[in-house]
Design a protein around this motif. Sequence first.
Motif, PDB file in Angstrom:
ATOM      1  N   MET A 188      -7.521  11.436  -2.211  1.00  0.00           N
ATOM      2  CA  MET A 188      -6.461  12.327  -2.196  1.00  0.00           C
ATOM      3  C   MET A 188      -5.532  11.926  -3.512  1.00  0.00           C
ATOM      4  SD  MET A 188      -3.438  13.579   0.497  1.00  0.00           S
ATOM      5  CE  MET A 188      -3.013  11.742   1.122  1.00  0.00           C
ATOM      6  N   ASP A 189      -5.107  12.932  -4.299  1.00  0.00           N
ATOM      7  CA  ASP A 189      -4.407  12.594  -5.452  1.00  0.00           C
ATOM      8  C   ASP A 189      -2.782  12.138  -5.163  1.00  0.00           C
ATOM      9  OD1 ASP A 189      -6.524  13.223  -6.956  1.00  0.00           O
ATOM     10  OD2 ASP A 189      -5.779  15.276  -7.366  1.00  0.00           O
ATOM     11  N   ILE A 190      -2.339  11.135  -5.808  1.00  0.00           N
ATOM     12  CA  ILE A 190      -1.175  10.467  -5.838  1.00  0.00           C
ATOM     13  C   ILE A 190      -0.532  10.646  -7.263  1.00  0.00           C
ATOM     14  CG2 ILE A 190      -1.771   8.098  -5.827  1.00  0.00           C
ATOM     15  CD1 ILE A 190       0.806   7.561  -3.776  1.00  0.00           C
ATOM     16  N   SER A 191       0.764  10.569  -7.510  1.00  0.00           N
ATOM     17  CA  SER A 191       1.283  10.480  -8.790  1.00  0.00           C
ATOM     18  C   SER A 191       2.551   9.990  -8.712  1.00  0.00           C
ATOM     19  CB  SER A 191       1.472  11.717  -9.588  1.00  0.00           C
ATOM     20  OG  SER A 191       2.501  12.650  -9.027  1.00  0.00           O
ATOM     21  N   PHE A 192       3.179   9.450  -9.838  1.00  0.00           N
ATOM     22  CA  PHE A 192       4.338   8.814  -9.824  1.00  0.00           C
ATOM     23  C   PHE A 192       5.211   9.010 -10.919  1.00  0.00           C
ATOM     24  CE2 PHE A 192       1.498   6.038  -7.803  1.00  0.00           C
ATOM     25  CZ  PHE A 192       2.079   5.742  -6.641  1.00  0.00           C
ATOM     26  N   SER A 193       6.348   9.669 -10.685  1.00  0.00           N
ATOM     27  CA  SER A 193       7.051  10.364 -11.889  1.00  0.00           C
ATOM     28  C   SER A 193       7.895   9.330 -12.655  1.00  0.00           C
ATOM     29  CB  SER A 193       8.088  11.415 -11.219  1.00  0.00           C
ATOM     30  OG  SER A 193       9.242  10.569 -10.718  1.00  0.00           O
ATOM     31  N   THR A 227       0.810  -1.234   0.021  1.00  0.00           N
ATOM     32  CA  THR A 227       0.046   0.231   0.085  1.00  0.00           C
ATOM     33  C   THR A 227       0.968   1.115   0.001  1.00  0.00           C
ATOM     34  OG1 THR A 227      -0.164   0.189   2.335  1.00  0.00           O
ATOM     35  CG2 THR A 227      -1.922  -1.093   1.219  1.00  0.00           C
ATOM     36  N   ALA A 228       0.165   2.436  -0.339  1.00  0.00           N
ATOM     37  CA  ALA A 228       0.761   3.487  -0.371  1.00  0.00           C
ATOM     38  C   ALA A 228      -0.241   3.995   0.942  1.00  0.00           C
ATOM     39  CB  ALA A 228       0.832   4.274  -1.679  1.00  0.00           C
ATOM     40  N   ASN A 229       0.405   4.914   1.595  1.00  0.00           N
ATOM     41  CA  ASN A 229      -0.581   5.368   2.775  1.00  0.00           C
ATOM     42  C   ASN A 229       0.115   6.555   3.596  1.00  0.00           C
ATOM     43  OD1 ASN A 229       1.154   4.358   5.104  1.00  0.00           O
ATOM     44  ND2 ASN A 229       0.729   2.471   4.277  1.00  0.00           N
ATOM     45  N   GLY A 230      -0.846   7.245   4.315  1.00  0.00           N
ATOM     46  CA  GLY A 230      -0.484   8.246   4.999  1.00  0.00           C
ATOM     47  C   GLY A 230      -1.631   8.973   5.733  1.00  0.00           C
ATOM     48  N   THR A 231      -1.347   9.634   6.866  1.00  0.00           N
ATOM     49  CA  THR A 231      -2.236  10.288   7.474  1.00  0.00           C
ATOM     50  C   THR A 231      -2.407  11.847   7.487  1.00  0.00           C
ATOM     51  OG1 THR A 231      -2.204   8.622   9.034  1.00  0.00           O
ATOM     52  CG2 THR A 231      -3.262  10.619   9.739  1.00  0.00           C
ATOM     53  N   PHE A 239       3.910  -2.225 -12.788  1.00  0.00           N
ATOM     54  CA  PHE A 239       3.372  -1.911 -11.354  1.00  0.00           C
ATOM     55  C   PHE A 239       1.882  -1.656 -11.826  1.00  0.00           C
ATOM     56  CE2 PHE A 239       7.896  -1.271 -10.263  1.00  0.00           C
ATOM     57  CZ  PHE A 239       7.669  -1.734  -8.825  1.00  0.00           C
ATOM     58  N   GLU A 240       0.909  -1.992 -11.191  1.00  0.00           N
ATOM     59  CA  GLU A 240      -0.484  -1.384 -10.929  1.00  0.00           C
ATOM     60  C   GLU A 240      -0.381  -0.255  -9.907  1.00  0.00           C
ATOM     61  OE1 GLU A 240      -3.049  -4.648 -10.410  1.00  0.00           O
ATOM     62  OE2 GLU A 240      -1.806  -6.035 -11.493  1.00  0.00           O
ATOM     63  N   LEU A 241      -0.445   0.914 -10.495  1.00  0.00           N
ATOM     64  CA  LEU A 241      -0.416   2.227  -9.785  1.00  0.00           C
ATOM     65  C   LEU A 241      -1.677   2.660  -9.374  1.00  0.00           C
ATOM     66  CD1 LEU A 241       2.840   3.473 -11.210  1.00  0.00           C
ATOM     67  CD2 LEU A 241       2.705   2.308  -9.188  1.00  0.00           C
ATOM     68  N   PRO A 242      -1.872   3.192  -8.254  1.00  0.00           N
ATOM     69  CA  PRO A 242      -3.087   4.186  -7.952  1.00  0.00           C
ATOM     70  C   PRO A 242      -3.003   5.561  -8.481  1.00  0.00           C
ATOM     71  CG  PRO A 242      -1.909   3.751  -6.143  1.00  0.00           C
ATOM     72  CD  PRO A 242      -1.027   2.995  -6.932  1.00  0.00           C
ATOM     73  N   GLN A 243      -4.132   6.132  -8.614  1.00  0.00           N
ATOM     74  CA  GLN A 243      -4.142   7.653  -8.889  1.00  0.00           C
ATOM     75  C   GLN A 243      -4.739   8.419  -7.756  1.00  0.00           C
ATOM     76  OE1 GLN A 243      -6.733   7.491 -12.376  1.00  0.00           O
ATOM     77  NE2 GLN A 243      -4.952   8.233 -13.660  1.00  0.00           N
ATOM     78  N   GLU A 244      -5.448   7.773  -6.820  1.00  0.00           N
ATOM     79  CA  GLU A 244      -5.802   8.246  -5.521  1.00  0.00           C
ATOM     80  C   GLU A 244      -5.653   7.371  -4.164  1.00  0.00           C
ATOM     81  OE1 GLU A 244      -9.773   8.727  -6.739  1.00  0.00           O
ATOM     82  OE2 GLU A 244      -9.664  10.620  -7.335  1.00  0.00           O
ATOM     83  N   LEU A 245      -5.477   8.062  -3.347  1.00  0.00           N
ATOM     84  CA  LEU A 245      -5.580   7.211  -1.868  1.00  0.00           C
ATOM     85  C   LEU A 245      -6.906   7.685  -1.238  1.00  0.00           C
ATOM     86  CD1 LEU A 245      -2.047   8.182  -0.157  1.00  0.00           C
ATOM     87  CD2 LEU A 245      -2.486   6.276  -1.944  1.00  0.00           C
ATOM     88  N   ILE A 246      -7.395   6.678  -0.559  1.00  0.00           N
ATOM     89  CA  ILE A 246      -8.579   6.798   0.126  1.00  0.00           C
ATOM     90  C   ILE A 246      -9.005   6.586   1.265  1.00  0.00           C
ATOM     91  CG2 ILE A 246      -9.229   4.514  -0.749  1.00  0.00           C
ATOM     92  CD1 ILE A 246     -12.074   5.742  -1.690  1.00  0.00           C
TER      93      ILE A 246
END
Lengths: 173, 156
Positions: B84-89, A31-35, B70-77
């Motif tokens: 919340m947006d997330i990106s990968f350079s 996971t990518a995560n954070g608060t 990789f299967e990358l997300p565009q948002e965290l939830i």
Amino acid sequence: MNTSKKLVAVIAMFSFLIIGNLAYAQSTTTTANGTVLEPISLSSTALNFGSQIFPGTDKSIAKTNAAAAQFDISGEPSKSVNTSFTLPSSMQADTSSATMPISFSTTDAGYAAASTSQSSQTAFDPSVAQSLTLDGTTGELYIWLGGTISPTSTQKKGSYTADITLDVSYPSN
Amino acid sequence: MTDKRILVTVFLLLMPSVIQAQSLAVTNLSQLSFGEEIFPGSSKSISRTEAASASFEVSGEAGREVHITFELPQELITQDSEVMDISFSTTNGGYHSLQTEQANATAFDPANGLITTLDSDGSLYLWLGGTIYPARNQAGGYYSADITANVSYTTN
């Protein structure tokens, strides 16, 4: 071995091969995560010099006065926030081009953790940016601002206003 | 050769394929962690060389070429469906044959994947950074999203 048994055996063998080929592709998930901290909210009341300002006489509103501007801030408890004022040097007449000087002393601003603590607030210079800490329990912070207007003896009659801006932000990530 | 002998021979020929296939593995070693103090209104980046980056270990047949995607997300939830947006350079991915060489990992674009060769002991390490973009009024709370790493042998 009869033909049907041979066929079953061969299919079984090829099943191993198919399973083997599928097993070449492997994957894992993390996971990518954070608060995220509570966002800052901000509301305010005006610094009100009243409706009876006499030409030629300075008028001051202390930061402890009910007419002082009040800024209500809330966010993540115990976190520090950066605050800075953008202060006017004059007020503008609502119906003409007349202006009236306004100034702020080095003790015209103050802060406290509770709205009921206006009389015991800690003073600071509103022209200097501050790093202040939100209350550890409520996440609240209150700032008050007084000031002084200096109408001339020929100050044009009327209502005068000017914007006072308070910027509040968390430190950068 | 009898039928039984033929079948046993075929079985023995196939077994190495199965065993060989099982030797390829990818394991997650750490999450991509943006921490517990993300300030609304300020983007936050984790580079591939930081300890907070996601890391993976690939192990397989020495010298074999592998394809990684990789299967990358565009948002965290959040649990409340706040996003919340997330990106990968293009340089947020990194790889090296040694786990201790994260600082010297070779960059790659995680969105495009990677084709590289496992080293002499069959190891490969991957790291992944990223950037999140909390809005000024981003709702507070814990945000997360899945990241999946896929690894397969190429036909080379």
